[in-house]
Design an enzyme around this catalytic site. Structure first.
Site, PDB file in Angstrom:
ATOM      1  N   ALA A  66     -14.380 -17.094  27.097  1.00 56.22           N
ATOM      2  CA  ALA A  66     -13.888 -15.751  27.384  1.00 56.22           C
ATOM      3  C   ALA A  66     -12.982 -15.825  28.613  1.00 56.22           C
ATOM      4  O   ALA A  66     -13.131 -16.699  29.473  1.00 56.22           O
ATOM      5  CB  ALA A  66     -15.062 -14.807  27.641  1.00 56.22           C
ATOM      6  N   GLY A 111     -17.304 -19.095  25.244  1.00 59.39           N
ATOM      7  CA  GLY A 111     -16.898 -18.389  24.023  1.00 59.39           C
ATOM      8  C   GLY A 111     -16.156 -19.290  23.058  1.00 59.39           C
ATOM      9  O   GLY A 111     -16.159 -19.050  21.857  1.00 59.39           O
ATOM     10  N   GLU A 114     -18.839 -20.784  21.188  1.00 58.16           N
ATOM     11  CA  GLU A 114     -19.420 -19.723  20.347  1.00 58.16           C
ATOM     12  C   GLU A 114     -18.539 -19.456  19.132  1.00 58.16           C
ATOM     13  O   GLU A 114     -19.032 -19.224  18.032  1.00 58.16           O
ATOM     14  CB  GLU A 114     -19.603 -18.458  21.180  1.00 58.16           C
ATOM     15  CG  GLU A 114     -20.676 -18.644  22.263  1.00 58.16           C
ATOM     16  CD  GLU A 114     -20.812 -17.458  23.172  1.00 58.16           C
ATOM     17  OE1 GLU A 114     -19.825 -17.098  23.854  1.00 58.16           O
ATOM     18  OE2 GLU A 114     -21.906 -16.867  23.211  1.00 58.16           O
ATOM     19  N   GLU A 134     -21.980 -20.903  31.092  1.00 57.38           N
ATOM     20  CA  GLU A 134     -21.980 -19.553  31.654  1.00 57.38           C
ATOM     21  C   GLU A 134     -22.897 -19.381  32.862  1.00 57.38           C
ATOM     22  O   GLU A 134     -22.648 -18.520  33.709  1.00 57.38           O
ATOM     23  CB  GLU A 134     -22.344 -18.526  30.575  1.00 57.38           C
ATOM     24  CG  GLU A 134     -21.220 -18.220  29.596  1.00 57.38           C
ATOM     25  CD  GLU A 134     -21.159 -19.175  28.426  1.00 57.38           C
ATOM     26  OE1 GLU A 134     -21.777 -20.254  28.489  1.00 57.38           O
ATOM     27  OE2 GLU A 134     -20.475 -18.839  27.436  1.00 57.38           O
TER      28      GLU A 134
HETATM   29  C1  LIG Z   1      -9.936  -7.149  28.090  1.00 59.67           C
HETATM   30  C2  LIG Z   1     -10.391  -8.615  28.024  1.00 59.67           C
HETATM   31  C3  LIG Z   1     -11.699  -8.818  28.654  1.00 59.67           C
HETATM   32  C4  LIG Z   1     -12.201 -10.243  28.628  1.00 59.67           C
HETATM   33  C5  LIG Z   1     -13.571 -10.273  29.277  1.00 59.67           C
HETATM   34  C6  LIG Z   1     -14.548 -11.046  28.437  1.00 59.67           C
HETATM   35  C7  LIG Z   1     -15.875 -10.331  28.301  1.00 59.67           C
HETATM   36  C8  LIG Z   1     -16.721 -11.143  27.319  1.00 59.67           C
HETATM   37  C9  LIG Z   1     -18.063 -10.560  27.075  1.00 59.67           C
HETATM   38  C10 LIG Z   1     -18.899 -11.423  26.167  1.00 59.67           C
HETATM   39  C11 LIG Z   1     -18.996 -12.857  26.638  1.00 59.67           C
HETATM   40  C12 LIG Z   1     -19.799 -12.957  27.899  1.00 59.67           C
HETATM   41  C13 LIG Z   1     -20.358 -14.369  28.037  1.00 59.67           C
HETATM   42  C14 LIG Z   1     -19.320 -15.333  28.610  1.00 59.67           C
HETATM   43  C15 LIG Z   1     -18.642 -16.182  27.805  1.00 59.67           C
HETATM   44  C16 LIG Z   1     -17.668 -17.121  28.381  1.00 59.67           C
HETATM   45  O1  LIG Z   1     -16.985 -17.806  27.672  1.00 59.67           O
HETATM   46  S1  LIG Z   1     -17.550 -17.256  30.103  1.00 59.67           S
HETATM   47  C17 LIG Z   1     -16.356 -18.580  30.296  1.00 59.67           C
HETATM   48  C18 LIG Z   1     -16.952 -19.931  29.920  1.00 59.67           C
HETATM   49  N1  LIG Z   1     -15.975 -20.992  30.150  1.00 59.67           N
HETATM   50  C19 LIG Z   1     -15.899 -21.657  31.313  1.00 59.67           C
HETATM   51  O2  LIG Z   1     -16.664 -21.430  32.220  1.00 59.67           O
HETATM   52  C20 LIG Z   1     -14.811 -22.695  31.429  1.00 59.67           C
HETATM   53  C21 LIG Z   1     -13.932 -22.350  32.633  1.00 59.67           C
HETATM   54  N2  LIG Z   1     -12.901 -23.355  32.791  1.00 59.67           N
HETATM   55  C22 LIG Z   1     -13.173 -24.541  33.392  1.00 59.67           C
HETATM   56  O3  LIG Z   1     -14.266 -24.881  33.777  1.00 59.67           O
HETATM   57  C23 LIG Z   1     -12.001 -25.476  33.549  1.00 59.67           C
HETATM   58  O4  LIG Z   1     -10.811 -24.735  33.393  1.00 59.67           O
HETATM   59  C24 LIG Z   1     -12.016 -26.621  32.498  1.00 59.67           C
HETATM   60  C25 LIG Z   1     -12.137 -26.011  31.111  1.00 59.67           C
HETATM   61  C26 LIG Z   1     -13.185 -27.553  32.788  1.00 59.67           C
HETATM   62  C27 LIG Z   1     -10.691 -27.392  32.592  1.00 59.67           C
HETATM   63  O5  LIG Z   1     -10.491 -27.793  33.930  1.00 59.67           O
HETATM   64  P1  LIG Z   1      -9.076 -28.413  34.334  1.00 59.67           P
HETATM   65  O6  LIG Z   1      -8.685 -29.464  33.363  1.00 59.67           O
HETATM   66  O7  LIG Z   1      -9.154 -28.721  35.788  1.00 59.67           O
HETATM   67  O8  LIG Z   1      -8.027 -27.246  34.097  1.00 59.67           O
HETATM   68  P2  LIG Z   1      -7.930 -25.872  34.921  1.00 59.67           P
HETATM   69  O9  LIG Z   1      -6.800 -25.961  35.885  1.00 59.67           O
HETATM   70  O10 LIG Z   1      -9.260 -25.455  35.417  1.00 59.67           O
HETATM   71  O11 LIG Z   1      -7.556 -24.853  33.730  1.00 59.67           O
HETATM   72  C28 LIG Z   1      -6.251 -24.870  33.170  1.00 59.67           C
HETATM   73  C29 LIG Z   1      -5.774 -23.433  33.150  1.00 59.67           C
HETATM   74  O12 LIG Z   1      -6.623 -22.717  32.207  1.00 59.67           O
HETATM   75  C30 LIG Z   1      -7.236 -21.625  32.871  1.00 59.67           C
HETATM   76  N3  LIG Z   1      -8.578 -21.408  32.323  1.00 59.67           N
HETATM   77  C31 LIG Z   1      -9.487 -22.337  32.014  1.00 59.67           C
HETATM   78  N4  LIG Z   1     -10.596 -21.761  31.524  1.00 59.67           N
HETATM   79  C32 LIG Z   1     -10.362 -20.409  31.498  1.00 59.67           C
HETATM   80  C33 LIG Z   1     -11.112 -19.259  31.096  1.00 59.67           C
HETATM   81  N5  LIG Z   1     -12.310 -19.372  30.545  1.00 59.67           N
HETATM   82  N6  LIG Z   1     -10.558 -18.045  31.268  1.00 59.67           N
HETATM   83  C34 LIG Z   1      -9.308 -17.910  31.778  1.00 59.67           C
HETATM   84  N7  LIG Z   1      -8.517 -18.967  32.177  1.00 59.67           N
HETATM   85  C35 LIG Z   1      -9.071 -20.182  32.029  1.00 59.67           C
HETATM   86  C36 LIG Z   1      -7.268 -22.011  34.331  1.00 59.67           C
HETATM   87  O13 LIG Z   1      -7.387 -20.848  35.137  1.00 59.67           O
HETATM   88  C37 LIG Z   1      -5.932 -22.702  34.475  1.00 59.67           C
HETATM   89  O14 LIG Z   1      -4.960 -21.698  34.459  1.00 59.67           O
HETATM   90  P3  LIG Z   1      -3.692 -21.794  35.443  1.00 59.67           P
HETATM   91  O15 LIG Z   1      -4.280 -21.902  36.840  1.00 59.67           O
HETATM   92  O16 LIG Z   1      -2.936 -20.532  35.195  1.00 59.67           O
HETATM   93  O17 LIG Z   1      -2.982 -23.049  35.016  1.00 59.67           O
END
Ligand SMILES: CCCCCCCCCCCCC/C=C/C(=O)SCCNC(=O)CCNC(=O)[C@H](O)C(C)(C)COP(=O)(O)OP(=O)(O)OC[C@H]1O[C@@H](n2cnc3c(N)ncnc32)[C@H](O)[C@@H]1OP(=O)(O)O
Length: 258
Positions: A66, A111, A114, A134
């Site tokens: 997400a 997500g 998921e 999460e």
């Molecule tokens: C109106 C819309 C509303 C949306 C709100 C959602 C509500 C949902 C409700 C139901 C679900 C709730 C339960 C939650 C579910 C989830 O999925 S929570 C998120 C789970 N995922 C994570 O925690 C992964 C997060 N990301 C990371 O840990 C790292 O990015 C990585 C995957 C390990 C990769 O690392 P690395 O290679 O160092 O790259 P990065 O620089 O970190 O990332 C590259 C760019 O991608 C962006 N990014 C990565 N993950 C996300 C993400 N989940 N959401 C948004 N953006 C993400 C990251 O910010 C980088 O972006 P830039 O800085 O712009 O390059």
């Protein structure tokens, strides 16, 4: 002109390939949900689409979960509404009659995993990694992860994966039942399309009944599940394509299923 977050195309043999390509990580925000919904709407309107493969065009990512950037900016009501929206899309992917296959190269986290677990099956490249991190965000999976992961891998492994927030590599994912097939790195899409084409030879009503009856096994007590199975096989025998399948076998030819 910006590229669509999701595009789809036919891959022959009744396989539709839906490809996510949004940002750097396919974060599951409105653009991807709108795109997945539109692709599912298209498939619903076409009788020739039997299998849907969901893939990513973003190097290194299937989907990173997400959209955290969005999540950090919304209130509880929006969080709830978005969660309903996200779960609704995944439930459509999970629902019969079509077989859906997630083609995972790279990271499928939160997500994103998921989404992959909502599919009927998962094909992973050896570069794929899976996780539900999460708890690192003070959350738990909120789009079916706490319900679908234990059904696939069992209670203990599901708690291990969610509580440690660790990433599971493709080989382990295959060994614990999270993934159905492992292929070379970068080849998950090809492997998933190949699997989809394999299914073209079989009866669509029967494949749909496989999904319904297996899902029932998790929702019904055994005696009710057995009765449900019996009713489904009777329905297929009387109103499905069993007559064609049985006759084709005796005539030593391939069945002509619709
Ligand atoms: C109106 C819309 C509303 C949306 C709100 C959602 C509500 C949902 C409700 C139901 C679900 C709730 C339960 C939650 C579910 C989830 O999925 S929570 C998120 C789970 N995922 C994570 O925690 C992964 C997060 N990301 C990371 O840990 C790292 O990015 C990585 C995957 C390990 C990769 O690392 P690395 O290679 O160092 O790259 P990065 O620089 O970190 O990332 C590259 C760019 O991608 C962006 N990014 C990565 N993950 C996300 C993400 N989940 N959401 C948004 N953006 C993400 C990251 O910010 C980088 O972006 P830039 O800085 O712009 O390059």
């Amino acid at each position: 002109m910006t590229e669509p977050a999701v595009r789809w195309e036919d891959a022959s043999a009744g396989v539709m390939v839906v490809t996510m390509a949004h940002g750097r990580a396919n974060a599951l925000g409105p653009p991807i949900l709108d795109g997945l919904s539109a692709a599912l709407d298209e498939a619903d309107q076409r009788d020739d689409v039997r299998t849907i493969v969901i893939a990513s065009a973003i190097p290194g990512f299937f989907a990173a979960g997400a959209d955290i950037k969005h999540m950090s900016a919304i209130d509880g009501a929006s969080f709830a509404a978005y969660g309903d929206r996200l779960r609704g899309v995944l439930d459509r992917i999970a629902a019969p009659p079509r077989i859906t296959i997630a083609a995972v190269d790279g990271l499928a986290l939160g997500g994103g995993l998921e989404l992959a677990m909502a599919a009927s099956m998962r094909v992973a490249g050896t570069d794929a990694k899976f996780g539900l991190p999460e708890v690192k965000l003070g959350l738990i999976p909120g789009a079916g992860g706490t319900q679908r992961l234990p059904r696939l891998v069992g209670r203990g492994r599901a708690i291990d994966i969610m509580a440690t927030a660790r990433q599971v590599r493709a080989g382990e994912a295959r060994s614990i039942g999270l993934v159905d097939r492992v292929v070379e790195a970068g080849q998950a899409l090809a492997g998933a399309v190949e699997l989809g084409k394999e299914l073209r030879a079989f009866s669509r009503p029967a494949l749909s009944a496989v999904l319904r009856t297996v899902d029932a096994a998790f929702d019904l007590p055994l005696d009710e599940g057995l009765r449900y199975e019996a009713a489904q096989v009777q329905e297929l025998f009387e109103h499905g394509e069993a007559k064609e399948g049985l006759t084709a076998f005796l005539e030593r030819r391939s069945p002509n299923f619709d």
